[in-house]
Design a protein around this motif. Structure first.
Motif, short mmCIF file in Angstrom:
data_model
loop_
_atom_site.label_atom_id
_atom_site.label_comp_id
_atom_site.label_asym_id
_atom_site.label_seq_id
_atom_site.Cartn_x
_atom_site.Cartn_y
_atom_site.Cartn_z
N THR A 105 -1.60 7.28 -15.76
CA THR A 105 -2.30 6.04 -16.11
C THR A 105 -2.03 4.99 -15.04
O THR A 105 -0.95 4.96 -14.44
CB THR A 105 -1.84 5.49 -17.47
N MET A 106 -3.03 4.16 -14.84
CA MET A 106 -2.87 3.08 -13.87
C MET A 106 -1.71 2.18 -14.28
O MET A 106 -0.99 1.65 -13.43
CB MET A 106 -4.17 2.28 -13.78
N GLN A 107 -1.51 2.04 -15.56
CA GLN A 107 -0.40 1.23 -16.04
C GLN A 107 0.94 1.82 -15.62
O GLN A 107 1.84 1.11 -15.17
CB GLN A 107 -0.46 1.12 -17.58
N ALA A 108 1.07 3.16 -15.74
CA ALA A 108 2.32 3.82 -15.36
C ALA A 108 2.58 3.66 -13.87
O ALA A 108 3.71 3.42 -13.44
CB ALA A 108 2.27 5.30 -15.74
N ILE A 109 1.53 3.81 -13.07
CA ILE A 109 1.69 3.64 -11.63
C ILE A 109 2.07 2.19 -11.31
O ILE A 109 2.95 1.94 -10.49
CB ILE A 109 0.38 4.03 -10.90
N ALA A 110 1.42 1.26 -11.98
CA ALA A 110 1.74 -0.15 -11.77
C ALA A 110 3.19 -0.42 -12.12
O ALA A 110 3.92 -1.04 -11.33
CB ALA A 110 0.80 -1.01 -12.60
N LEU B 286 0.83 -1.21 0.00
CA LEU B 286 0.00 0.00 0.00
C LEU B 286 0.87 1.26 0.00
O LEU B 286 0.62 2.20 -0.77
CB LEU B 286 -0.92 0.00 1.22
N ALA B 287 1.89 1.27 0.85
CA ALA B 287 2.76 2.44 0.93
C ALA B 287 3.49 2.66 -0.39
O ALA B 287 3.62 3.80 -0.86
CB ALA B 287 3.77 2.26 2.07
N LEU B 288 3.95 1.57 -0.98
CA LEU B 288 4.66 1.67 -2.25
C LEU B 288 3.75 2.23 -3.34
O LEU B 288 4.13 3.12 -4.10
CB LEU B 288 5.19 0.30 -2.66
N ILE B 289 2.54 1.72 -3.39
CA ILE B 289 1.59 2.20 -4.40
C ILE B 289 1.29 3.68 -4.19
O ILE B 289 1.33 4.47 -5.14
CB ILE B 289 0.28 1.39 -4.34
N LEU B 290 1.03 4.07 -2.95
CA LEU B 290 0.69 5.47 -2.68
C LEU B 290 1.85 6.40 -3.04
O LEU B 290 1.64 7.47 -3.64
CB LEU B 290 0.31 5.64 -1.21
N ALA B 291 3.06 6.00 -2.69
CA ALA B 291 4.22 6.84 -3.00
C ALA B 291 4.41 6.97 -4.50
O ALA B 291 4.67 8.06 -5.02
CB ALA B 291 5.48 6.26 -2.35
N GLY C 143 5.64 1.71 -12.19
CA GLY C 143 6.50 2.39 -11.22
C GLY C 143 6.62 1.62 -9.92
O GLY C 143 7.63 1.71 -9.21
N ALA C 144 5.58 0.87 -9.59
CA ALA C 144 5.60 0.10 -8.34
C ALA C 144 5.95 -1.37 -8.59
O ALA C 144 5.92 -2.18 -7.65
CB ALA C 144 4.24 0.20 -7.65
N ASN C 145 6.29 -1.69 -9.84
CA ASN C 145 6.62 -3.08 -10.20
C ASN C 145 5.50 -4.06 -9.85
O ASN C 145 5.74 -5.10 -9.23
CB ASN C 145 7.92 -3.52 -9.52
N LEU C 146 4.31 -3.69 -10.24
CA LEU C 146 3.15 -4.56 -10.00
C LEU C 146 2.35 -4.69 -11.28
O LEU C 146 2.37 -3.78 -12.12
CB LEU C 146 2.25 -3.96 -8.92
N PRO C 147 1.65 -5.79 -11.45
CA PRO C 147 0.72 -5.88 -12.58
C PRO C 147 -0.45 -4.93 -12.34
O PRO C 147 -0.85 -4.70 -11.19
CB PRO C 147 0.25 -7.33 -12.56
N LYS C 148 -0.96 -4.38 -13.39
CA LYS C 148 -2.03 -3.39 -13.26
C LYS C 148 -3.22 -3.96 -12.51
O LYS C 148 -3.85 -3.27 -11.68
CB LYS C 148 -2.47 -2.90 -14.64
#
Lengths: 217, 217
Positions: free
Chosen positions: A40-45, A20-25, A47-52
DNA sequence: CGTCAACCTGACCAATTGGTCAAAAGAATT
DNA sequence: AATTCTTTTGACCAATTGGTCAGGTTGACG
């Protein structure tokens, strides 16, 4: 306002908080750089190394995620104003408040930018915050400043405009950091420059409203 | 900087100018309210009562249109600073400059917002403007302010921070107009409130840097 | 009037993007 | 070990949107 961090109960619980902290940051940075629609949600994903899809597991919609980012910086700012209550005289109270705001501009530039962005666009998402929490908060501080003025501790300025000047001046160093860096030979402020900016801003404002400095050494 | 308006040569020429002006004004509003990515060519077209394809006839790409909107407010601001050259003493020069900036915040709030938006996001489109025109402009004004300080006409403040304070404070009334209106019982400033804001801001800043007011009546 | 260039516009397309879903993988508990 | 709940993920979809284009209209000018 800021809840104290509690210890994680389990491996799951701890990992969940980290995620959660990683995503928020990450979201804070992406929203600041590209705006709500531009992020975009994809860009945030990425950036956090997560699948969208995983992002949508924690934050069902883009707006949910965005709102939490905005609420975070707002609460940080609210906390910074405790000096109004704990410091007795205007010089200490306002000086501390301005310095804290400058510190936040340095430590949380992305959050400040997201907030600025939101308000510039008419605060479509956090409109209720402005009408409730911010209004109450502002009214209470205005009362304090007005009292100082009536007691002759500062010039009879309109407290509202004083607050706006403090907000705008301090947040400018976060929101317009790119412009400021460009005018600083392309590099961001170093420690000394931040210190000078803080001192300069504090001095001009305090002198500008004619604070009576007690104990002038 | 602002080229004088010439008389239209023909019906076509006149209509073309009207259309261009209408598109730019509409685009300024839409870009301010929704950001670059959030603004759609369709929304701008609708706002100007034109088919979207017609928009692309005048402005081939969204970025072309956006850039012209940003350049416009930038040139308006540059022009406002002539007082640095024409006014002899700091009180007149800075006072006039601050008042003009406040007027622009009132008359061109959308342009100011578009600029703020652009800089917040790292000035991806008008980066060159910051590095060339703005840098030169700033350096020349800093020189003037530094001279005043060395002559003892104002306190020895860092001119850069004084400029930033003037910019941030005045533009705040445009960029954060929604927040300000909300804290003003939900209604925008009226004439008297704008006048008071202008006076308050001018007084605090001028007093804050210790301008020596000649001829204190 | 005829010609040419400027202007206008509906229909269309390719790319992007927020959000969904079913199925798999992993942790906690009994 | 079996069961249950949480978490992860690739594939997919419907909607949006910047930009194109062919063909039509209109004004300027000789």
């Amino acid at each position: 306002m800021l809840v104290p961090v509690e210890k994680p109960q389990s491996k799951r619980e701890g990992l969940r908080r980290e995620t959660l902290a990683l995503i928020l940051a990450t979201a804070e940075r992406i929203f600041a750089d590209h705006g709500f629609k531009g992020a975009t949600m994809q860009a945030i994903a990425d950036g956090a190394n997560l699948p969208k899809a995983n992002l949508h597991y924690y934050f069902p919609t883009k707006q949910d995620l965005y709102r939490q980012v905005v609420e975070r910086i707002f609460n940080i700012w609210l906390d910074a104003a405790e000096s109004f209550d704990t410091q007795a005289n205007p010089e200490q109270a306002l000086g501390t408040y301005i310095r804290k705001k400058m510190e936040i501009s340095r430590s949380h530039p992305y959050g400040s930018k997201v907030w600025a962005n939101e308000v510039i666009h008419g605060a479509p998402i956090i409109h209720d915050y402005l009408e409730t929490t911010l209004t109450e908060w502002t009214d209470s501080r205005i009362e304090v400043i007005a009292r100082w003025a009536s007691e002759g501790l500062i010039d009879p300025v309109n407290p509202r405009h004083l607050l706006y000047m403090i907000w705008s001046t301090t947040q400018h160093y976060a929101d317009f950091s790119h412009q400021i860096a460009t005018l600083n030979n392309g590099v961001p402020f170093n420690d000394a420059q931040w210190a000078q900016a803080t001192e300069c801003v504090t001095n001009i404002i305090l002198k500008g409203i004619g604070v009576k400095r007690d104990a002038p050494s």
